[in-house]
Design a protein around this motif. Structure first.
Motif, PDB file in Angstrom:
ATOM      1  N   LYS A  54      -2.425   4.565   2.087  1.00  0.00           N
ATOM      2  CA  LYS A  54      -1.426   5.338   1.365  1.00  0.00           C
ATOM      3  C   LYS A  54      -2.126   6.416   0.547  1.00  0.00           C
ATOM      4  O   LYS A  54      -3.315   6.290   0.238  1.00  0.00           O
ATOM      5  N   LEU A  55      -1.345   7.429   0.163  1.00  0.00           N
ATOM      6  CA  LEU A  55      -1.854   8.436  -0.763  1.00  0.00           C
ATOM      7  C   LEU A  55      -2.305   7.710  -2.025  1.00  0.00           C
ATOM      8  O   LEU A  55      -1.559   6.900  -2.583  1.00  0.00           O
ATOM      9  N   VAL A  56      -3.532   7.950  -2.445  1.00  0.00           N
ATOM     10  CA  VAL A  56      -4.084   7.222  -3.586  1.00  0.00           C
ATOM     11  C   VAL A  56      -3.266   7.519  -4.847  1.00  0.00           C
ATOM     12  O   VAL A  56      -2.819   8.640  -5.068  1.00  0.00           O
ATOM     13  N   ASP A  57      -3.057   6.467  -5.619  1.00  0.00           N
ATOM     14  CA  ASP A  57      -2.266   6.570  -6.846  1.00  0.00           C
ATOM     15  C   ASP A  57      -2.849   5.602  -7.862  1.00  0.00           C
ATOM     16  O   ASP A  57      -2.816   4.382  -7.659  1.00  0.00           O
ATOM     17  N   ASN A  59      -1.772   4.478 -10.441  1.00  0.00           N
ATOM     18  CA  ASN A  59      -0.793   3.554 -11.001  1.00  0.00           C
ATOM     19  C   ASN A  59      -0.371   2.451 -10.034  1.00  0.00           C
ATOM     20  O   ASN A  59       0.391   1.559 -10.413  1.00  0.00           O
ATOM     21  N   ALA A  60      -0.852   2.492  -8.802  1.00  0.00           N
ATOM     22  CA  ALA A  60      -0.518   1.463  -7.818  1.00  0.00           C
ATOM     23  C   ALA A  60      -1.270   0.178  -8.159  1.00  0.00           C
ATOM     24  O   ALA A  60      -2.265   0.198  -8.877  1.00  0.00           O
ATOM     25  N   ALA A  61      -0.791  -0.933  -7.612  1.00  0.00           N
ATOM     26  CA  ALA A  61      -1.455  -2.221  -7.851  1.00  0.00           C
ATOM     27  C   ALA A  61      -1.618  -2.993  -6.551  1.00  0.00           C
ATOM     28  O   ALA A  61      -1.809  -4.199  -6.566  1.00  0.00           O
ATOM     29  N   ASP A  62      -1.574  -2.267  -5.429  1.00  0.00           N
ATOM     30  CA  ASP A  62      -1.646  -2.917  -4.116  1.00  0.00           C
ATOM     31  C   ASP A  62      -2.959  -2.653  -3.385  1.00  0.00           C
ATOM     32  O   ASP A  62      -3.105  -2.983  -2.220  1.00  0.00           O
ATOM     33  N   GLY A  63      -3.914  -2.061  -4.071  1.00  0.00           N
ATOM     34  CA  GLY A  63      -5.189  -1.710  -3.457  1.00  0.00           C
ATOM     35  C   GLY A  63      -5.301  -0.218  -3.205  1.00  0.00           C
ATOM     36  O   GLY A  63      -6.401   0.330  -3.146  1.00  0.00           O
ATOM     37  N   SER A  64      -4.157   0.447  -3.033  1.00  0.00           N
ATOM     38  CA  SER A  64      -4.183   1.886  -2.740  1.00  0.00           C
ATOM     39  C   SER A  64      -4.521   2.734  -3.962  1.00  0.00           C
ATOM     40  O   SER A  64      -4.588   3.954  -3.864  1.00  0.00           O
ATOM     41  N   GLN A  65      -4.782   2.098  -5.088  1.00  0.00           N
ATOM     42  CA  GLN A  65      -5.207   2.828  -6.284  1.00  0.00           C
ATOM     43  C   GLN A  65      -6.692   3.184  -6.231  1.00  0.00           C
ATOM     44  O   GLN A  65      -7.171   3.955  -7.040  1.00  0.00           O
ATOM     45  N   VAL A  66      -7.402   2.647  -5.244  1.00  0.00           N
ATOM     46  CA  VAL A  66      -8.834   2.914  -5.090  1.00  0.00           C
ATOM     47  C   VAL A  66      -9.047   3.888  -3.930  1.00  0.00           C
ATOM     48  O   VAL A  66      -8.754   3.566  -2.775  1.00  0.00           O
ATOM     49  N   ALA A  67      -9.549   5.081  -4.223  1.00  0.00           N
ATOM     50  CA  ALA A  67      -9.771   6.105  -3.203  1.00  0.00           C
ATOM     51  C   ALA A  67     -10.891   5.698  -2.257  1.00  0.00           C
ATOM     52  O   ALA A  67     -11.921   5.195  -2.699  1.00  0.00           O
ATOM     53  N   SER A  68     -10.657   5.926  -0.951  1.00  0.00           N
ATOM     54  CA  SER A  68     -11.709   5.545  -0.008  1.00  0.00           C
ATOM     55  C   SER A  68     -11.929   6.513   1.150  1.00  0.00           C
ATOM     56  O   SER A  68     -13.017   6.540   1.704  1.00  0.00           O
ATOM     57  N   VAL A  69     -10.925   7.298   1.543  1.00  0.00           N
ATOM     58  CA  VAL A  69     -11.078   8.214   2.676  1.00  0.00           C
ATOM     59  C   VAL A  69     -10.272   9.483   2.425  1.00  0.00           C
ATOM     60  O   VAL A  69      -9.429   9.535   1.537  1.00  0.00           O
ATOM     61  N   TYR A  94     -12.827  20.947  -3.329  1.00  0.00           N
ATOM     62  CA  TYR A  94     -11.967  20.299  -4.314  1.00  0.00           C
ATOM     63  C   TYR A  94     -10.527  20.816  -4.258  1.00  0.00           C
ATOM     64  O   TYR A  94      -9.570  20.055  -4.404  1.00  0.00           O
ATOM     65  N   ASP A  95     -10.365  22.111  -4.040  1.00  0.00           N
ATOM     66  CA  ASP A  95      -9.039  22.724  -4.050  1.00  0.00           C
ATOM     67  C   ASP A  95      -8.137  22.243  -2.925  1.00  0.00           C
ATOM     68  O   ASP A  95      -6.924  22.438  -2.979  1.00  0.00           O
ATOM     69  N   VAL A  96      -8.685  21.633  -1.900  1.00  0.00           N
ATOM     70  CA  VAL A  96      -7.891  21.164  -0.766  1.00  0.00           C
ATOM     71  C   VAL A  96      -7.522  19.688  -0.918  1.00  0.00           C
ATOM     72  O   VAL A  96      -6.552  19.214  -0.337  1.00  0.00           O
ATOM     73  N   LEU A  97      -8.271  18.960  -1.717  1.00  0.00           N
ATOM     74  CA  LEU A  97      -7.998  17.530  -1.909  1.00  0.00           C
ATOM     75  C   LEU A  97      -6.803  17.331  -2.836  1.00  0.00           C
ATOM     76  O   LEU A  97      -6.600  18.098  -3.770  1.00  0.00           O
ATOM     77  N   TYR A  98      -6.001  16.294  -2.549  1.00  0.00           N
ATOM     78  CA  TYR A  98      -4.897  15.984  -3.447  1.00  0.00           C
ATOM     79  C   TYR A  98      -4.594  14.492  -3.444  1.00  0.00           C
ATOM     80  O   TYR A  98      -4.948  13.767  -2.517  1.00  0.00           O
ATOM     81  N   ASP A 103      -1.555  11.697 -10.916  1.00  0.00           N
ATOM     82  CA  ASP A 103      -2.941  11.256 -10.737  1.00  0.00           C
ATOM     83  C   ASP A 103      -3.800  12.504 -10.575  1.00  0.00           C
ATOM     84  O   ASP A 103      -3.280  13.603 -10.410  1.00  0.00           O
ATOM     85  N   THR A 104      -5.117  12.350 -10.632  1.00  0.00           N
ATOM     86  CA  THR A 104      -6.022  13.480 -10.415  1.00  0.00           C
ATOM     87  C   THR A 104      -7.152  13.054  -9.492  1.00  0.00           C
ATOM     88  O   THR A 104      -7.532  11.882  -9.462  1.00  0.00           O
ATOM     89  N   VAL A 105      -7.678  13.996  -8.766  1.00  0.00           N
ATOM     90  CA  VAL A 105      -8.830  13.727  -7.905  1.00  0.00           C
ATOM     91  C   VAL A 105     -10.016  13.291  -8.763  1.00  0.00           C
ATOM     92  O   VAL A 105     -10.756  12.371  -8.398  1.00  0.00           O
ATOM     93  N   GLU A 106     -10.174  13.916  -9.929  1.00  0.00           N
ATOM     94  CA  GLU A 106     -11.297  13.589 -10.819  1.00  0.00           C
ATOM     95  C   GLU A 106     -11.297  12.119 -11.215  1.00  0.00           C
ATOM     96  O   GLU A 106     -12.359  11.525 -11.405  1.00  0.00           O
ATOM     97  N   ALA A 107     -10.136  11.528 -11.339  1.00  0.00           N
ATOM     98  CA  ALA A 107     -10.043  10.122 -11.739  1.00  0.00           C
ATOM     99  C   ALA A 107     -10.654   9.193 -10.695  1.00  0.00           C
ATOM    100  O   ALA A 107     -10.983   8.050 -11.000  1.00  0.00           O
ATOM    101  N   HIS A 108     -10.863   9.694  -9.489  1.00  0.00           N
ATOM    102  CA  HIS A 108     -11.386   8.874  -8.392  1.00  0.00           C
ATOM    103  C   HIS A 108     -12.791   9.305  -7.952  1.00  0.00           C
ATOM    104  O   HIS A 108     -13.277   8.861  -6.914  1.00  0.00           O
ATOM    105  N   LYS A 109     -13.432  10.123  -8.766  1.00  0.00           N
ATOM    106  CA  LYS A 109     -14.742  10.675  -8.411  1.00  0.00           C
ATOM    107  C   LYS A 109     -15.767   9.591  -8.085  1.00  0.00           C
ATOM    108  O   LYS A 109     -16.453   9.653  -7.061  1.00  0.00           O
ATOM    109  N   GLU A 110     -15.882   8.588  -8.923  1.00  0.00           N
ATOM    110  CA  GLU A 110     -16.885   7.539  -8.700  1.00  0.00           C
ATOM    111  C   GLU A 110     -16.555   6.675  -7.484  1.00  0.00           C
ATOM    112  O   GLU A 110     -17.455   6.262  -6.748  1.00  0.00           O
TER     113      GLU A 110
END
Length: 123
Positions: A54-57, A59-69, A94-98, A103-110
């Protein structure tokens, strides 16, 4: 006299990739249905229960809150689950990622770095 159109198409000035220092690798995944049209550059997270993406979020609690691809193609998920090609590593513009609204892309940097996915804001 007939009107002649001189428009032959359009060119998108934004490119997905921002470097070649890290080779771009792809994989196939299943996108969870009901998300509408996801565009190339969507940052995705994997749902723990069913392994679908799913689109990373944050605020999710189903695993999709962790960015991976990163989604490699536009995909319409309106009619249900859909197969898709994703990037599992690379350097992106960066400008193409969403991510999901609020939420923000920066929040998933690590999280992205842990998977060898990087982005550049200046190139």
């Amino acid at each position: 006299m007939a009107n002649v159109s001189t428009e032959f198409g359009s060119v998108e000035s934004r490119t997905l990739f921002a470097g070649t220092e890290v080779a771009a690798l792809t994989s196939s995944v299943t996108l969870a249905g009901g998300q509408g049209v996801l565009k190339k550059g969507a940052v995705l997270g994997k749902v723990t229960a069913d392994g679908k993406y799913k689109l990373v979020d944050k605020n999710a609690a189903d695993g999709s809150q962790v960015a991976s691809v990163v989604l490699a193609e536009d995909v319409d998920t309106s009619a249900g689950d859909q197969p898709a090609v994703v990037y599992t590593q690379g350097i992106f513009n960066y400008d193409v990622l969403y991510v999901a609204a609020g939420d923000t892309v920066e929040a998933h940097k690590e999280e992205l770095r842990a998977g060898n996915i990087y982005y550049k804001t200046d190139f």
